[in-house]
Design an enzyme around this catalytic site. Structure first.
Site, short mmCIF file in Angstrom:
data_model
loop_
_atom_site.label_atom_id
_atom_site.label_comp_id
_atom_site.label_asym_id
_atom_site.label_seq_id
_atom_site.Cartn_x
_atom_site.Cartn_y
_atom_site.Cartn_z
N ILE A 12 0.84 -1.21 0.00
CA ILE A 12 0.00 0.00 0.00
C ILE A 12 0.87 1.25 0.00
CG2 ILE A 12 -1.94 1.18 1.09
CD1 ILE A 12 -2.60 -1.43 2.55
N ILE A 59 12.09 1.79 11.48
CA ILE A 59 11.43 2.85 12.26
C ILE A 59 11.77 2.74 13.75
CG2 ILE A 59 9.54 3.26 10.65
CD1 ILE A 59 7.72 1.61 12.55
N THR A 128 -5.91 -0.46 10.60
CA THR A 128 -6.72 -1.50 9.96
C THR A 128 -8.07 -1.69 10.65
OG1 THR A 128 -6.79 -3.92 9.75
CG2 THR A 128 -5.30 -3.09 11.38
N ASP A 129 -9.03 -2.19 9.89
CA ASP A 129 -10.35 -2.52 10.47
C ASP A 129 -10.24 -3.66 11.49
OD1 ASP A 129 -9.82 -4.58 8.64
OD2 ASP A 129 -11.71 -4.35 7.53
N GLU A 130 -9.11 -4.41 11.44
CA GLU A 130 -8.99 -5.59 12.32
C GLU A 130 -8.88 -5.20 13.79
OE1 GLU A 130 -6.58 -8.77 10.77
OE2 GLU A 130 -6.79 -8.01 8.73
N TYR A 152 -1.37 -9.83 15.21
CA TYR A 152 -1.27 -8.72 14.26
C TYR A 152 -2.18 -7.57 14.70
CZ TYR A 152 -2.53 -5.89 10.19
OH TYR A 152 -2.80 -4.82 9.35
N LYS A 156 -1.33 -3.82 16.32
CA LYS A 156 -1.76 -2.62 15.58
C LYS A 156 -2.65 -1.76 16.49
CE LYS A 156 -1.43 -1.50 11.76
NZ LYS A 156 -0.43 -0.63 11.10
N ASN A 181 -9.80 -4.50 4.04
CA ASN A 181 -8.86 -5.34 3.27
C ASN A 181 -8.54 -4.71 1.92
OD1 ASN A 181 -9.88 -7.40 5.25
ND2 ASN A 181 -8.49 -8.69 4.04
P1 NAD Z 1 3.27 -4.83 3.42
O1 NAD Z 1 3.56 -6.00 4.30
O2 NAD Z 1 3.13 -5.02 1.95
O3 NAD Z 1 4.42 -3.73 3.62
C1 NAD Z 1 4.93 -3.35 4.86
C2 NAD Z 1 6.18 -2.50 4.61
O4 NAD Z 1 6.70 -2.10 5.89
C3 NAD Z 1 7.31 -3.27 3.90
O5 NAD Z 1 7.88 -2.46 2.90
C4 NAD Z 1 8.30 -3.55 5.02
O6 NAD Z 1 9.65 -3.67 4.56
C5 NAD Z 1 8.11 -2.31 5.89
N1 NAD Z 1 8.53 -2.53 7.29
C6 NAD Z 1 8.18 -3.55 8.11
N2 NAD Z 1 8.75 -3.38 9.31
C7 NAD Z 1 9.45 -2.22 9.26
C8 NAD Z 1 10.24 -1.51 10.19
N3 NAD Z 1 10.41 -1.97 11.43
N4 NAD Z 1 10.81 -0.35 9.80
C9 NAD Z 1 10.65 0.12 8.53
N5 NAD Z 1 9.93 -0.52 7.60
C10 NAD Z 1 9.33 -1.68 7.95
O7 NAD Z 1 2.00 -4.14 4.06
P2 NAD Z 1 0.77 -3.38 3.41
O8 NAD Z 1 -0.27 -4.35 3.09
O9 NAD Z 1 1.26 -2.43 2.40
O10 NAD Z 1 0.25 -2.57 4.70
C11 NAD Z 1 0.72 -1.24 4.97
C12 NAD Z 1 -0.02 -0.70 6.17
O11 NAD Z 1 -1.41 -0.69 5.94
C13 NAD Z 1 0.19 -1.51 7.45
O12 NAD Z 1 0.34 -0.62 8.53
C14 NAD Z 1 -1.09 -2.31 7.58
O13 NAD Z 1 -1.37 -2.61 8.93
C15 NAD Z 1 -2.09 -1.35 6.99
N6 NAD Z 1 -3.28 -1.99 6.40
C16 NAD Z 1 -3.13 -3.02 5.50
C17 NAD Z 1 -4.27 -3.58 4.93
C18 NAD Z 1 -4.18 -4.70 3.91
O14 NAD Z 1 -5.21 -5.25 3.52
N7 NAD Z 1 -3.01 -5.05 3.42
C19 NAD Z 1 -5.54 -3.12 5.29
C20 NAD Z 1 -5.64 -2.06 6.20
C21 NAD Z 1 -4.50 -1.50 6.74
P1 TYD Z 2 -5.76 -12.28 4.26
O1 TYD Z 2 -5.50 -11.87 2.85
O2 TYD Z 2 -4.68 -12.98 5.01
O3 TYD Z 2 -6.25 -10.98 5.02
P2 TYD Z 2 -6.89 -10.81 6.52
O4 TYD Z 2 -6.66 -12.04 7.28
O5 TYD Z 2 -6.08 -9.68 7.04
O6 TYD Z 2 -8.33 -10.49 6.30
O7 TYD Z 2 -7.04 -13.22 4.28
C1 TYD Z 2 -8.28 -12.77 3.77
C2 TYD Z 2 -9.29 -13.87 4.03
O8 TYD Z 2 -8.96 -15.00 3.25
C3 TYD Z 2 -9.31 -14.34 5.47
O9 TYD Z 2 -10.67 -14.65 5.83
C4 TYD Z 2 -8.48 -15.59 5.46
C5 TYD Z 2 -8.75 -16.16 4.07
N1 TYD Z 2 -7.64 -16.94 3.47
C6 TYD Z 2 -7.88 -18.23 2.97
O10 TYD Z 2 -9.00 -18.74 3.02
N2 TYD Z 2 -6.83 -18.91 2.42
C7 TYD Z 2 -5.58 -18.39 2.36
O11 TYD Z 2 -4.66 -19.09 1.87
C8 TYD Z 2 -5.36 -17.07 2.85
C9 TYD Z 2 -3.99 -16.45 2.80
C10 TYD Z 2 -6.42 -16.37 3.40
#
Ligand code: NAD
Ligand code: TYD
Length: 339
Positions: A12, A59, A128-130, A152, A156, A181
């Site tokens: 993101i 960080i 996150t919504d989680e 996780y 958060k 998500n």
């Molecule tokens: P990602 O795992 O793709 O990327 C995380 C990034 O953080 C990576 O580039 C990693 O190298 C960096 N990182 C990790 N630990 C670090 C540290 N200690 N210092 C510096 N850099 C560090 O994650 P993402 O999916 O892009 O998520 C980004 C943010 O958005 C997170 O805070 C996550 O909680 C939040 N978020 C994600 C989702 C989702 O669906 N992926 C949804 C809502 C919120």
């Molecule tokens: P995920 O992408 O890990 O996001 P989050 O757990 O943060 O919502 O998973 C999304 C949904 O998909 C979650 O209900 C778990 C399910 N899931 C599977 O059923 N199989 C898989 O292999 C993975 C990675 C997730």
């Protein structure tokens, strides 16, 4: 504005940097530890932009953070605002190896907040919504109780509470933006959508946890990125803003749509042991951030089709992942090898 984007080499974060370079005048400095999820490849189309700078660092390292904030590390002027994406983000990894989650979310957020406080910088925490836990009916608002279920989401939540304490105690102009998500290009294939797309393209089994009827509120990463930009520019200090996607979908339906879009065979679906403590449904009300003028632009059906096309066309991006350490992760997590 000169922005520090922590975690900008991830999914993101890199989508957010791309948007800011295109849609604002910002100069962007990324500070990223480059964990397995952080990749320089994610900068491929803007690495040479003179308004973009990258610093490799964590960080939780106060010296690295001070250097980058004061302009030293990226050879420029001091930073005016921090947006913190840096995190460990995969629930399954937080269940098997929670330590990095505590370090990055607790200690890392603390170091950033201290540095922001010393310099009175605007601060946005990406969350996150989680943090709200699971909801059967209706949608979470910003006033819903925080009931995280996994290491996780619990770490958060801890980070969010620390951010709020810096507003209440020290008056730090901090805001929090909680997304649902995300999906879209550059997402590491441990997450549901890219995992299913790549497995379907390779004829690997599609591992569905439990009954596959868990529901997620999908938001395209560019929509979440614009919501974060909106909160940065228009959010009131001390406030939380939820940014949920326009559509909800049970996992099984997501998998079936991916099968259709990749012309794979339904027989690839395999029900596997459920994730411990698996949240049933997430859903966010975004009325508050909509009132600031944001709204999502990408419906799930259209965004998923574009995402499948992106993975199909960008083998250069995922081939090194799928042939590297990810294979060992996959075997540990799913007890079987990839094709
Ligand atoms: P990602 O795992 O793709 O990327 C995380 C990034 O953080 C990576 O580039 C990693 O190298 C960096 N990182 C990790 N630990 C670090 C540290 N200690 N210092 C510096 N850099 C560090 O994650 P993402 O999916 O892009 O998520 C980004 C943010 O958005 C997170 O805070 C996550 O909680 C939040 N978020 C994600 C989702 C989702 O669906 N992926 C949804 C809502 C919120
Ligand atoms: P995920 O992408 O890990 O996001 P989050 O757990 O943060 O919502 O998973 C999304 C949904 O998909 C979650 O209900 C778990 C399910 N899931 C599977 O059923 N199989 C898989 O292999 C993975 C990675 C997730």
């Amino acid at each position: 504005m000169r922005l520090l984007v922590c975690g900008g080499a991830g999914f993101i974060g890199s989508n957010f940097v791309r948007l800011r370079l295109r849609e604002s005048e910002d100069e962007v400095v990324v500070l990223d530890k480059l964990t397995y999820a952080g990749r320089r490849e994610n900068f491929h189309d803007f690495a040479e932009d003179p308004r973009f700078h990258f610093v490799h660092g964590a960080i939780e390292d106060p010296e690295a953070v001070a250097a980058v904030l004061d302009g030293g590390a990226a050879g420029g002027a001091p930073v005016q605002a921090i947006v913190n994406f840096a995190a460990e983000t995969h629930v399954d990894r937080s269940i098997s190896e929670p330590d990095a989650f505590v370090r990055t979310h607790a200690q890392g957020t603390y170091v950033l907040l201290e540095a922001a406080r010393e310099r009175d910088l605007r601060y946005v925490q990406v969350s996150t919504d989680e943090v709200y836990g699971s909801i059967e009916d209706g949608s979470f608002t910003e006033d819903s109780p925080l009931r995280p279920s996994s290491p996780y989401s619990a770490t958060k939540t801890g980070a969010d509470l620390l951010v709020q304490s810096y507003f209440h105690t020290y008056g730090l102009p901090a805001t929090i933006c909680r997304g649902s998500n995300n999906y879209g290009p550059y997402q590491y294939p441990e997450k549901l959508i890219p995992l299913m797309i790549l497995n379907a393209l390779h004829g690997d089994a599609l591992p569905v946890y439990g009954d596959g009827m868990q529901v997620r509120n999908w938001i395209h990463a560019t929509d979440f990125g614009r919501a974060i930009g909106h909160v940065l520019e228009h959010g009131a200090p001390g406030e939380v803003y939820n940014a949920g996607g326009p559509d909800e979908c049970p996992n099984m339906e997501v998998v079936k749509r991916i099968i259709e879009l990749t012309s794979a065979d339904e027989s690839l679906i395999e029900y596997v042991t459920d994730r411990p403590g698996h949240d049933r449904r997430y859903s966010l009300s975004s009325a508050k951030v909509r009132a600031l003028g944001w709204e999502p632009r990408v419906r799930f059906a259209e965004g998923l089709e574009q995402t499948v096309a992106w993975y199909r066309e960008n083998t250069w991006w995922w081939e090194p992942i799928r042939s590297g350490d990810y294979r060992a992760y996959y075997e540990r997590q799913y007890g079987r090898s990839l094709a």
